[in-house]
Write an enzyme that holds these catalytic residues in place. Structure first.
Site, PDB file in Angstrom:
ATOM      1  N   CYS A   1       0.747  -1.319  -0.128  1.00 30.03           N
ATOM      2  CA  CYS A   1      -0.016  -0.094   0.095  1.00 30.03           C
ATOM      3  C   CYS A   1       0.840   1.456   0.042  1.00 30.03           C
ATOM      4  O   CYS A   1       0.737   2.091  -0.686  1.00 30.03           O
ATOM      5  CB  CYS A   1      -0.969  -0.080   1.025  1.00 30.03           C
ATOM      6  SG  CYS A   1      -0.304   0.254   2.843  1.00 30.03           S
TER       7      CYS A   1
ATOM      8  N   HIS B   1      -2.556   1.429   6.682  1.00 31.48           N
ATOM      9  CA  HIS B   1      -3.021   1.383   5.481  1.00 31.48           C
ATOM     10  C   HIS B   1      -3.325   2.499   4.699  1.00 31.48           C
ATOM     11  O   HIS B   1      -3.618   3.822   5.320  1.00 31.48           O
ATOM     12  CB  HIS B   1      -4.383   0.494   5.362  1.00 31.48           C
ATOM     13  CG  HIS B   1      -4.614   0.121   3.804  1.00 31.48           C
ATOM     14  ND1 HIS B   1      -3.985  -0.980   3.037  1.00 31.48           N
ATOM     15  CD2 HIS B   1      -5.310   0.644   2.824  1.00 31.48           C
ATOM     16  CE1 HIS B   1      -4.369  -0.976   1.927  1.00 31.48           C
ATOM     17  NE2 HIS B   1      -5.326  -0.111   1.728  1.00 31.48           N
TER      18      HIS B   1
ATOM     19  N   HIS C   1      -5.690   1.929  -4.290  1.00 27.34           N
ATOM     20  CA  HIS C   1      -4.863   1.480  -3.079  1.00 27.34           C
ATOM     21  C   HIS C   1      -4.708  -0.094  -3.691  1.00 27.34           C
ATOM     22  O   HIS C   1      -5.113  -0.543  -4.449  1.00 27.34           O
ATOM     23  CB  HIS C   1      -5.715   1.418  -2.005  1.00 27.34           C
ATOM     24  CG  HIS C   1      -6.577   0.662  -1.565  1.00 27.34           C
ATOM     25  ND1 HIS C   1      -6.951  -0.192  -0.447  1.00 27.34           N
ATOM     26  CD2 HIS C   1      -7.838   0.145  -2.603  1.00 27.34           C
ATOM     27  CE1 HIS C   1      -8.116  -0.690  -0.649  1.00 27.34           C
ATOM     28  NE2 HIS C   1      -8.522  -0.629  -1.658  1.00 27.34           N
TER      29      HIS C   1
END
Length: 346
Positions: free
Chosen positions: A261, A309, A321
């Site tokens: 990520c 994240h 993402h």
């Protein structure tokens, strides 16, 4: 990262332990005949398996960010160590030049009937011994003070560089050990997730990837999104993210063909000429904080209490993402995970 769901407040490890305990108790009951016929432990539902897999993926990604941070620090320590070694080599060259100059003086003295004791020390096989002698320059006589002084200065600098290099080498060793521990944790979590996934049929797995893959179902062209970005760098980062839709998730990867990520975010802004930190918990401080209601394309959006994240906002409540090993880089709503904050990169 997988879509946010209400946690059942237990890890996959806890589920496994309880399942094992249930089986063991059932076996014991059968052996003693106390409770009649044994009953097999109930097979977890697909929803339970998906929730446990999601938990494992979140834990693995949090550890991935720690691994990325340790790796970044190890690489920095390695660069500093290399620079120190290079500088030490340059200082040694200067020392040799200074010793050569004194050697010429010593040869002249020898021809004229003797070699000053201080010069004998200067030209010995153990030049570090200079540092143990006090007032060496004074003993060498007025004529040679400057030359001997330069030698002593180079020796002190070399010793300082050696000390700094020892510190960096120790730091590098520590960071590499930290990386190894994190890698083992990540591997264990992902292995456990794969084993749980094996219990599900392909039809039961979509919930793990956040529902529908919106990458192919966007009604808005990337050009109209980048036009609303707050600046050309943000627009370029968004454009890069769109080009990487469908790329696989690989923990620790920063592109160009696979990402985790924070690696996707770093690569997107690197394409726009902006250097961002490697980890989510550093990236959130790499720009100006913005409220969720003020989000614009190119803003970084962060999730979970541990800031584990990150995605890049593209407008209309959506982001691009790199979710987890079960899902490629994709376009999804930002409300699929617990929102933790946002940053606008200048």
């Amino acid at each position: 990262m997988a879509a946010h769901r209400r946690s059942r407040q237990r890890s996959a490890g806890g589920h496994t332990a309880r399942t094992a305990a249930t089986i063991a108790l059932a076996g014991a009951a059968t052996a003693t005949g106390l409770d009649g016929p044994a009953h097999a432990a109930p097979r977890p539902t697909p929803e339970q398996v998906r929730a446990d897999v999601d938990t494992l993926y979140r834990q693995a990604e949090a550890t991935t960010e720690k691994y990325n941070g340790a790796k970044e620090k190890a690489e920095s320590a390695e660069r500093r160590l290399r620079d120190l070694q290079d500088e030490s080599a340059r200082r040694k060259d200067r020392l040799n030049d200074a010793r050569s100059a004194l050697g010429s003086v010593a040869a002249a003295q020898y021809r004229s009937g003797g070699l000053h004791p201080a010069l004998q020390l200067v030209l010995s096989e153990d030049p570090d011994g200079y540092l143990d002698g006090t007032a060496l320059a004074e003993r060498a006589g007025t004529r040679h003070k400057a030359q001997v002084g330069r030698v002593r200065k180079h020796l002190r600098e070399i010793e300082q560089l050696r000390g700094a290099a020892r510190i960096e080498a120790k730091s590098l060793t520590s960071r590499r050990a930290e990386m190894k521990r994190h890698k083992e944790t990540i591997t264990g979590k992902l292995t456990a997730a794969r084993r749980l996934l094996a219990r599900l049929s392909p039809e039961q797995r979509p919930g793990l990837t956040g529902g529908i893959d919106h990458a192919s179902h966007s009604s808005e062209a990337p050009g109209s999104v980048t036009a609303r970005a707050p600046g050309p760098r943000a627009a370029e980062a968004v454009d890069y993210a769109y080009r990487k839709l469908g790329s696989p998730y690989v923990w620790g990867a920063t592109g160009p063909d696979a990402f985790d990520c924070s690696g996707l975010i770093q690569a997107a802004y690197r394409s726009a000429g902006v250097s961002l930190p490697r980890t989510t918990y550093a990236q959130i401080n790499a720009g100006r904080r913005v409220a969720r209601s003020e989000l614009l394309p190119g803003d970084l959006v962060f999730f979970y209490s541990g800031i584990s994240h990150v995605g890049i906002y593209v407008g209309d409540g959506r982001m691009i993402h790199a979710p987890n090993p079960s899902a490629p880089v994709r376009l999804t709503p930002i409300d699929e995970m617990p929102f933790a904050g946002a940053t606008r990169v200048s």
